[in-house]
Design a protein around this motif. Structure first.
Motif, PDB file in Angstrom:
ATOM      1  N   VAL A 211       0.861  -1.179   0.000  1.00  0.00           N
ATOM      2  CA  VAL A 211       0.000   0.000   0.000  1.00  0.00           C
ATOM      3  C   VAL A 211       0.895   1.225   0.000  1.00  0.00           C
ATOM      4  O   VAL A 211       2.059   1.155   0.401  1.00  0.00           O
ATOM      5  CB  VAL A 211      -0.958   0.039   1.225  1.00  0.00           C
ATOM      6  CG1 VAL A 211      -1.885  -1.162   1.225  1.00  0.00           C
ATOM      7  CG2 VAL A 211      -0.193   0.153   2.528  1.00  0.00           C
TER       8      VAL A 211
ATOM      9  N   CYS B 226      -1.524  -2.368  -4.116  1.00  0.00           N
ATOM     10  CA  CYS B 226      -2.896  -2.854  -3.894  1.00  0.00           C
ATOM     11  C   CYS B 226      -3.834  -1.778  -3.358  1.00  0.00           C
ATOM     12  O   CYS B 226      -5.050  -1.960  -3.390  1.00  0.00           O
ATOM     13  CB  CYS B 226      -2.900  -4.076  -2.989  1.00  0.00           C
ATOM     14  SG  CYS B 226      -2.423  -3.771  -1.289  1.00  0.00           S
ATOM     15  N   ALA B 227      -3.289  -0.660  -2.863  1.00  0.00           N
ATOM     16  CA  ALA B 227      -4.151   0.415  -2.365  1.00  0.00           C
ATOM     17  C   ALA B 227      -3.351   1.704  -2.245  1.00  0.00           C
ATOM     18  O   ALA B 227      -2.143   1.677  -2.032  1.00  0.00           O
ATOM     19  CB  ALA B 227      -4.762   0.052  -1.018  1.00  0.00           C
TER      20      ALA B 227
ATOM     21  N   ASN C  13      -7.752  -0.058  -4.732  1.00  0.00           N
ATOM     22  CA  ASN C  13      -8.600   0.596  -3.742  1.00  0.00           C
ATOM     23  C   ASN C  13      -7.955   1.909  -3.321  1.00  0.00           C
ATOM     24  O   ASN C  13      -6.724   2.026  -3.289  1.00  0.00           O
ATOM     25  CB  ASN C  13      -8.794  -0.299  -2.525  1.00  0.00           C
ATOM     26  CG  ASN C  13      -9.540  -1.563  -2.860  1.00  0.00           C
ATOM     27  OD1 ASN C  13     -10.356  -1.594  -3.781  1.00  0.00           O
ATOM     28  ND2 ASN C  13      -9.260  -2.627  -2.134  1.00  0.00           N
TER      29      ASN C  13
ATOM     30  N   GLU D 298      -7.375  -3.408   4.349  1.00  0.00           N
ATOM     31  CA  GLU D 298      -6.527  -4.036   3.343  1.00  0.00           C
ATOM     32  C   GLU D 298      -5.650  -5.136   3.928  1.00  0.00           C
ATOM     33  O   GLU D 298      -5.202  -5.030   5.066  1.00  0.00           O
ATOM     34  CB  GLU D 298      -5.615  -2.995   2.676  1.00  0.00           C
ATOM     35  CG  GLU D 298      -6.348  -1.985   1.828  1.00  0.00           C
ATOM     36  CD  GLU D 298      -6.969  -2.571   0.575  1.00  0.00           C
ATOM     37  OE1 GLU D 298      -6.392  -3.518  -0.019  1.00  0.00           O
ATOM     38  OE2 GLU D 298      -8.032  -2.065   0.171  1.00  0.00           O
TER      39      GLU D 298
END
Length: 139
Positions: A4, A26-27, A46, A58
């Motif tokens: 992230v 991933c985010a 996301n 997450e």
């Protein structure tokens, strides 16, 4: 590995692009709702405006902290306590004591804590070092 990223300003734009290209992003989290949404949509991940919401929602192994320096210690500490590997953009913290505390938490939790140091490889830095060494400040 899932990573992230917190912060999408200056260096954050570059980190997000590279993490996405590597397929590990991933985010995204940024307190600026527009930037958070923009980068989340751009990289198909996301996006959050709340660090705590992202941390609780997450599943990830590591994080990039690319926020104002004044926030590095607080954010990194929470991530390290959650047993996440952490990369913090330079400088690590404003205070030596905060950096030492982060290092101890990382060691205790057996996770990696590292800091950006790309400027060490900037040719201009070598020139400045040489000038200082030679006491030649004329440009």
């Amino acid at each position: 590995m899932k990573i992230v990223q917190i912060g999408t300003g200056g260096w954050g734009k570059n980190h997000a692009r590279v993490l996405s290209e590597l397929g590990v992003l991933c985010a995204i989290c940024d307190t600026n709702e527009q930037r958070s949404k923009e980068f989340g949509e751009k990289y198909h991940v996301n996006h959050y405006t709340s660090f705590e919401d992202m941390l609780n929602s997450e599943e990830f192994e590591g994080a990039f902290v690319v926020t104002p320096t004044s926030t590095h210690a607080t954010i990194a500490k929470k991530l390290l306590e959650a047993k996440k590997h952490v990369f913090v953009e330079k400088p690590l913290t404003y205070k030596t004591e905060e950096g030492e505390e982060l290092a101890k938490i990382a060691e205790k939790n057996k996770v990696i804590l590292t800091c950006g140091y790309i400027e060490r490889f900037n040719p201009a830095v070598d020139v400045v070092k040489s000038m200082v060494k030679e006491k030649n400040m004329a440009i």
